[in-house]
Design an enzyme around this catalytic site. Sequence first.
Site, PDB file in Angstrom:
ATOM      1  N   SER A   4       3.703  -1.811  10.288  1.00  0.00           N
ATOM      2  CA  SER A   4       5.152  -1.807  10.490  1.00  0.00           C
ATOM      3  C   SER A   4       5.823  -3.126  10.113  1.00  0.00           C
ATOM      4  O   SER A   4       6.784  -3.545  10.761  1.00  0.00           O
ATOM      5  CB  SER A   4       5.490  -1.411  11.937  1.00  0.00           C
ATOM      6  OG  SER A   4       5.056  -0.083  12.202  1.00  0.00           O
ATOM      7  N   HIS A  35      -9.507   1.238   5.062  1.00  0.00           N
ATOM      8  CA  HIS A  35      -8.230   1.445   5.752  1.00  0.00           C
ATOM      9  C   HIS A  35      -8.441   2.402   6.926  1.00  0.00           C
ATOM     10  O   HIS A  35      -9.235   3.337   6.844  1.00  0.00           O
ATOM     11  CB  HIS A  35      -7.191   2.017   4.783  1.00  0.00           C
ATOM     12  CG  HIS A  35      -5.805   1.952   5.324  1.00  0.00           C
ATOM     13  ND1 HIS A  35      -5.341   2.871   6.242  1.00  0.00           N
ATOM     14  CD2 HIS A  35      -4.798   1.070   5.118  1.00  0.00           C
ATOM     15  CE1 HIS A  35      -4.098   2.545   6.559  1.00  0.00           C
ATOM     16  NE2 HIS A  35      -3.741   1.469   5.900  1.00  0.00           N
ATOM     17  N   ASN A  89       0.867  -1.185   0.000  1.00  0.00           N
ATOM     18  CA  ASN A  89       0.000   0.000   0.000  1.00  0.00           C
ATOM     19  C   ASN A  89       0.901   1.231   0.000  1.00  0.00           C
ATOM     20  O   ASN A  89       1.476   1.575   1.029  1.00  0.00           O
ATOM     21  CB  ASN A  89      -0.898  -0.039   1.241  1.00  0.00           C
ATOM     22  CG  ASN A  89      -1.750   1.220   1.373  1.00  0.00           C
ATOM     23  OD1 ASN A  89      -1.797   2.047   0.455  1.00  0.00           O
ATOM     24  ND2 ASN A  89      -2.408   1.359   2.510  1.00  0.00           N
ATOM     25  N   TRP A  90       0.993   1.852  -1.141  1.00  0.00           N
ATOM     26  CA  TRP A  90       1.920   2.990  -1.269  1.00  0.00           C
ATOM     27  C   TRP A  90       1.343   4.263  -0.645  1.00  0.00           C
ATOM     28  O   TRP A  90       2.042   5.267  -0.534  1.00  0.00           O
ATOM     29  CB  TRP A  90       2.253   3.226  -2.744  1.00  0.00           C
ATOM     30  CG  TRP A  90       2.999   2.093  -3.390  1.00  0.00           C
ATOM     31  CD1 TRP A  90       3.320   0.879  -2.823  1.00  0.00           C
ATOM     32  CD2 TRP A  90       3.516   2.060  -4.725  1.00  0.00           C
ATOM     33  NE1 TRP A  90       4.000   0.103  -3.718  1.00  0.00           N
ATOM     34  CE2 TRP A  90       4.147   0.798  -4.908  1.00  0.00           C
ATOM     35  CE3 TRP A  90       3.514   2.974  -5.787  1.00  0.00           C
ATOM     36  CZ2 TRP A  90       4.758   0.440  -6.108  1.00  0.00           C
ATOM     37  CZ3 TRP A  90       4.133   2.604  -6.988  1.00  0.00           C
ATOM     38  CH2 TRP A  90       4.743   1.359  -7.132  1.00  0.00           C
ATOM     39  N   LYS A  91       0.070   4.218  -0.281  1.00  0.00           N
ATOM     40  CA  LYS A  91      -0.591   5.383   0.319  1.00  0.00           C
ATOM     41  C   LYS A  91      -0.411   6.604  -0.588  1.00  0.00           C
ATOM     42  O   LYS A  91      -0.334   6.453  -1.805  1.00  0.00           O
ATOM     43  CB  LYS A  91      -0.084   5.616   1.749  1.00  0.00           C
ATOM     44  CG  LYS A  91      -0.206   4.334   2.596  1.00  0.00           C
ATOM     45  CD  LYS A  91      -0.030   4.553   4.062  1.00  0.00           C
ATOM     46  CE  LYS A  91      -0.155   3.225   4.787  1.00  0.00           C
ATOM     47  NZ  LYS A  91      -0.049   3.332   6.232  1.00  0.00           N
ATOM     48  N   GLY A 141       2.621   2.576  10.740  1.00  0.00           N
ATOM     49  CA  GLY A 141       3.539   3.700  10.559  1.00  0.00           C
ATOM     50  C   GLY A 141       4.271   4.109  11.828  1.00  0.00           C
ATOM     51  O   GLY A 141       4.887   5.164  11.880  1.00  0.00           O
ATOM     52  N   GLU A 184      -5.099  -4.819  10.766  1.00  0.00           N
ATOM     53  CA  GLU A 184      -4.091  -3.775  10.950  1.00  0.00           C
ATOM     54  C   GLU A 184      -4.378  -3.014  12.237  1.00  0.00           C
ATOM     55  O   GLU A 184      -5.196  -2.083  12.247  1.00  0.00           O
ATOM     56  CB  GLU A 184      -4.133  -2.783   9.783  1.00  0.00           C
ATOM     57  CG  GLU A 184      -3.848  -3.397   8.431  1.00  0.00           C
ATOM     58  CD  GLU A 184      -3.281  -2.368   7.447  1.00  0.00           C
ATOM     59  OE1 GLU A 184      -2.190  -2.611   6.954  1.00  0.00           O
ATOM     60  OE2 GLU A 184      -3.915  -1.333   7.215  1.00  0.00           O
ATOM     61  N   GLY A 218       3.018  -1.039   4.267  1.00  0.00           N
ATOM     62  CA  GLY A 218       3.008   0.385   3.920  1.00  0.00           C
ATOM     63  C   GLY A 218       4.405   0.861   3.583  1.00  0.00           C
ATOM     64  O   GLY A 218       4.912   0.657   2.489  1.00  0.00           O
ATOM     65  N   GLY A 219       5.068   1.507   4.547  1.00  0.00           N
ATOM     66  CA  GLY A 219       6.371   2.131   4.343  1.00  0.00           C
ATOM     67  C   GLY A 219       7.386   1.259   3.609  1.00  0.00           C
ATOM     68  O   GLY A 219       8.063   1.721   2.673  1.00  0.00           O
ATOM     69  N   GLU A 262      -6.788   4.788   7.973  1.00  0.00           N
ATOM     70  CA  GLU A 262      -6.558   6.208   7.650  1.00  0.00           C
ATOM     71  C   GLU A 262      -7.802   6.819   7.005  1.00  0.00           C
ATOM     72  O   GLU A 262      -8.105   8.001   7.202  1.00  0.00           O
ATOM     73  CB  GLU A 262      -5.325   6.339   6.735  1.00  0.00           C
ATOM     74  CG  GLU A 262      -4.039   6.106   7.530  1.00  0.00           C
ATOM     75  CD  GLU A 262      -2.911   5.486   6.730  1.00  0.00           C
ATOM     76  OE1 GLU A 262      -2.970   5.482   5.487  1.00  0.00           O
ATOM     77  OE2 GLU A 262      -1.955   4.994   7.365  1.00  0.00           O
TER      78      GLU A 262
HETATM   79  P1  13P Z   1       3.150   0.637   7.605  1.00  0.00           P
HETATM   80  O1  13P Z   1       3.674  -0.665   7.026  1.00  0.00           O
HETATM   81  O2  13P Z   1       3.836   1.837   7.065  1.00  0.00           O
HETATM   82  O3  13P Z   1       3.073   0.580   9.097  1.00  0.00           O
HETATM   83  O4  13P Z   1       1.634   0.774   7.082  1.00  0.00           O
HETATM   84  C1  13P Z   1       0.790  -0.309   7.228  1.00  0.00           C
HETATM   85  C2  13P Z   1      -0.456  -0.020   6.486  1.00  0.00           C
HETATM   86  O5  13P Z   1      -1.236   0.838   6.860  1.00  0.00           O
HETATM   87  C3  13P Z   1      -0.716  -0.773   5.247  1.00  0.00           C
HETATM   88  O6  13P Z   1      -2.001  -0.555   4.793  1.00  0.00           O
END
Ligand code: 13P
Length: 251
Positions: A210, A94, A9-11, A170, A164, A231-232, A96
């Site tokens: 994470s 998600h 997930n590149w957000k 994050g 999650e 994510g990251g 967020e």
């Molecule tokens: P991180 O891997 O950056 O913690 O993000 C997880 C996430 O929200 C994937 O959707």
Amino acid sequence: MRVPLIAGNWKMNTTLREAVELTQKMLRDLDKIKNVDKVLCPPFISLAAIGELIKGTSIKLGAQNVYFEEKGAYTGEISPLMLADLCDFVIIGHSERRQYFNETGEIVNRKIIAALKVGLKPILCIGERLEENEAGRTEEIVTNQLNSSLTEISNITGLTIAYEPVWAIGTGRAATGRQANETIGLIRRKISKLYGERVAQDLRILYGGSVTADNATEFMQQPEIDGALVGGASLKADQFVSIVRQTSELK
Ligand code: 13P
């Protein structure tokens, strides 16, 4: 046997050019890794270009969100019909989106229904917040999220769930493999109650929060965890490839 799935997930990261470059960096290595479904979820505006790049490879594409109406006067929204042409998967609910864009259980439910209707595979995200975790309310929260997200959905073929925990996203503070395995087992039991044991055993449930190349093994060793929503670390080609490779070796 469930085929493991690793989704990046590149957000809200990468311009079109950066998205193309990132894909080119990992394309060959990812394509070679067998027995894992590999899904890239770039921003909407890069879907078409990346779709061209991954044509003929084993890599799949996903969107990060979708609206529940198919067309009309909804300025700025992207419909399931538009996505169905471009990608296989779509992330829905998600944390967020729940936190910053007021997505409620009802909205998430409508989005899942709309996605399934056009053949998109939803990746439904659920998870508790820190204060809920500390108050011992994890089971209650994920149960409520499952119930509201899946209201009036009788067939969940194509669905993937991503657990999650919000406090792990994050933050660099991942859950332990054991914690994640326990909650994912609990989610599977809830699904079994709703849809029967067969459906629950076939459903892929991912961990997210994470995940890095350094801790991926800890998660993939767990029997209930069928992959990860990353994510990251999905923005770094070598990290993402390593996570997929470890998954292929362990599952
Ligand atoms: P991180 O891997 O950056 O913690 O993000 C997880 C996430 O929200 C994937 O959707």
